[in-house]
Scaffold this motif. Structure first.
Motif, mmCIF file in Angstrom:
data_model
loop_
_atom_site.group_PDB
_atom_site.id
_atom_site.type_symbol
_atom_site.label_atom_id
_atom_site.label_comp_id
_atom_site.label_asym_id
_atom_site.label_seq_id
_atom_site.Cartn_x
_atom_site.Cartn_y
_atom_site.Cartn_z
ATOM 1 N N ARG A 1 0.833 -1.210 0.000
ATOM 2 C CA ARG A 1 0.000 0.000 0.000
ATOM 3 C C ARG A 1 0.869 1.262 0.000
ATOM 4 N NH1 ARG A 1 -3.471 -1.466 3.304
ATOM 5 N NH2 ARG A 1 -5.265 -1.638 1.906
ATOM 6 N N MET B 1 2.541 1.833 -3.461
ATOM 7 C CA MET B 1 1.628 2.346 -4.479
ATOM 8 C C MET B 1 1.214 3.790 -4.198
ATOM 9 S SD MET B 1 1.351 0.247 -6.871
ATOM 10 C CE MET B 1 1.646 -1.477 -7.285
ATOM 11 N N GLN B 2 1.096 4.145 -2.929
ATOM 12 C CA GLN B 2 0.800 5.544 -2.606
ATOM 13 C C GLN B 2 1.932 6.458 -3.059
ATOM 14 O OE1 GLN B 2 0.093 5.117 1.605
ATOM 15 N NE2 GLN B 2 -2.130 5.075 1.363
ATOM 16 N N TYR C 1 1.696 6.979 -6.917
ATOM 17 C CA TYR C 1 0.616 7.750 -7.534
ATOM 18 C C TYR C 1 0.424 9.150 -6.972
ATOM 19 C CZ TYR C 1 -0.675 3.084 -9.184
ATOM 20 O OH TYR C 1 -0.657 1.838 -9.755
ATOM 21 N N ARG D 1 -6.697 5.857 -8.760
ATOM 22 C CA ARG D 1 -5.630 4.935 -8.370
ATOM 23 C C ARG D 1 -5.405 4.966 -6.853
ATOM 24 N NH1 ARG D 1 -1.751 3.371 -12.150
ATOM 25 N NH2 ARG D 1 -2.749 2.873 -14.126
ATOM 26 N N VAL E 1 -5.910 2.007 -4.112
ATOM 27 C CA VAL E 1 -4.838 1.595 -3.209
ATOM 28 C C VAL E 1 -5.354 1.504 -1.775
ATOM 29 C CG1 VAL E 1 -2.672 2.374 -2.149
ATOM 30 C CG2 VAL E 1 -2.945 2.447 -4.631
ATOM 31 N N GLN E 2 -6.175 2.462 -1.393
ATOM 32 C CA GLN E 2 -6.643 2.536 -0.020
ATOM 33 C C GLN E 2 -7.805 1.592 0.272
ATOM 34 O OE1 GLN E 2 -4.923 4.431 2.088
ATOM 35 N NE2 GLN E 2 -6.108 3.641 3.815
ATOM 36 N N HIS F 1 -7.519 -2.588 -3.424
ATOM 37 C CA HIS F 1 -6.451 -3.573 -3.598
ATOM 38 C C HIS F 1 -6.182 -4.364 -2.322
ATOM 39 C CE1 HIS F 1 -5.762 -2.092 -7.524
ATOM 40 N NE2 HIS F 1 -5.049 -1.030 -7.204
ATOM 41 N N TYR G 1 -3.160 -6.847 -0.598
ATOM 42 C CA TYR G 1 -1.717 -6.989 -0.714
ATOM 43 C C TYR G 1 -1.232 -8.219 0.042
ATOM 44 C CZ TYR G 1 -2.351 -2.093 -1.967
ATOM 45 O OH TYR G 1 -2.778 -0.934 -2.555
#
Length: 285
Positions: free
Chosen positions: A70, A73-74, A77, A113, A117-118, A121, A123
């Motif tokens: 997470r 990806m943060q 983006y 996006r 992510v939050q 998704h 993980y």
């Protein structure tokens, strides 16, 4: 004469900017090379390829820094989202519809996006910092350069392309972002399910992965990449600058290579993986 007239039909003339010209070449070449690297087995280390360190030395492995999926990806983006939002707030060009459409589409794309992510998704592993940084830089520079190139078409008074593709671009952007979200949602449901069957579960270290089902996963293993490419085609049609087309082409090369590597990974991990399921394009590739 004909060779010069053809591009003008579809794209703005190149702006008088060394920066934009250089970024067009760098973006295309860098992304295309990353795609070929994926095919060769040298992957950006995130998602299912995070653990692929077979081609690294012991010293490289020991120096590798991993973030949570997470967080990685943060980092990837957030800068691009802030760049798009800044362009809307501080450089609105209210009288230029194409500029507003492009800035809005880019901001919405990266906001979507971040929300995925939050909240969407799932993980099972981390993300290498030396993968998060180039991904973040690539998206940030894409957003900044695409918006700046559009800005230059306004302040330099460049003539509009003879064929206006921006409204077709909006439709492609909406199709791409919707299809990408839907298949990300399907992936999250698969990953969150605790049950598995011998036919679609992986009994090795990557036990959280399963063969994707539903939607276009019945035809290709990476429909989310296909719709992402469609979204980037949408950006290039909205913008109609050479830079936007260069980045779109480079991104298509990268995602094509990544999808090829992903299908190869599934074939290696699941003995019952259906061979008729292609990598990216139904029935073809």
């Amino acid at each position: 004469m004909v060779s010069m007239a053809w591009p003008i039909i579809f794209v703005f003339p190149p702006p008088a900017s060394v920066f934009v010209t250089a970024m067009s070449v760098i973006s295309f070449a860098g992304l295309a090379n990353a795609g070929f690297s994926e095919v060769r087995g040298k992957h950006l280390q995130y998602s299912k390829f995070r653990k692929n360190t077979s081609n690294q030395s012991d010293s490289q492995k020991s120096k590798q820094i991993y973030l949570s999926g997470r967080t990685g990806m943060q980092i990837a983006y957030t800068p691009a989202f802030l760049a798009g939002l800044t362009s809307l707030v501080f450089f609105p060009h209210n009288d230029a519809i194409r500029y507003l459409l492009l800035s809005s589409a880019l901001t919405i794309h990266f906001l979507k996006r971040l929300l995925e992510v939050q909240f969407v998704h799932k993980y099972s592993g981390g993300m290498a910092l030396d993968s998060a940084i180039p991904i973040s830089l690539s998206y940030f520079m894409f957003t900044v350069t695409a918006i700046y190139a559009q800005h230059l078409t306004i302040i330099q008074g460049l003539p509009e392309p003879q064929i206006d593709l921006k409204y077709t671009g909006i439709l492609l952007f909406l199709l791409g972002i919707s299809g990408n979200f839907y298949h990300h949602y399907l992936l999250s449901r698969i990953r969150s399910s605790s049950s598995s069957s011998p036919s679609n579960s992986n009994s090795n270290d990557d036990k959280d992965y399963k063969i994707p089902r539903g939607g276009m996963f019945e035809l290709v293993v990476c429909p989310h990449y296909l719709f992402e490419i469609i979204g980037f085609v949408g950006f290039s049609f909205i913008s109609q600058t050479l830079y936007a087309f260069a980045f779109m082409a480079g991104s298509a090369f990268y995602l094509t290579g990544r999808s090829y590597a992903t299908r190869r990974w599934y074939l290696s991990k699941f003995k019952h993986f259906p061979h008729n399921v292609k990598a990216l394009i139904p029935y073809l590739y």
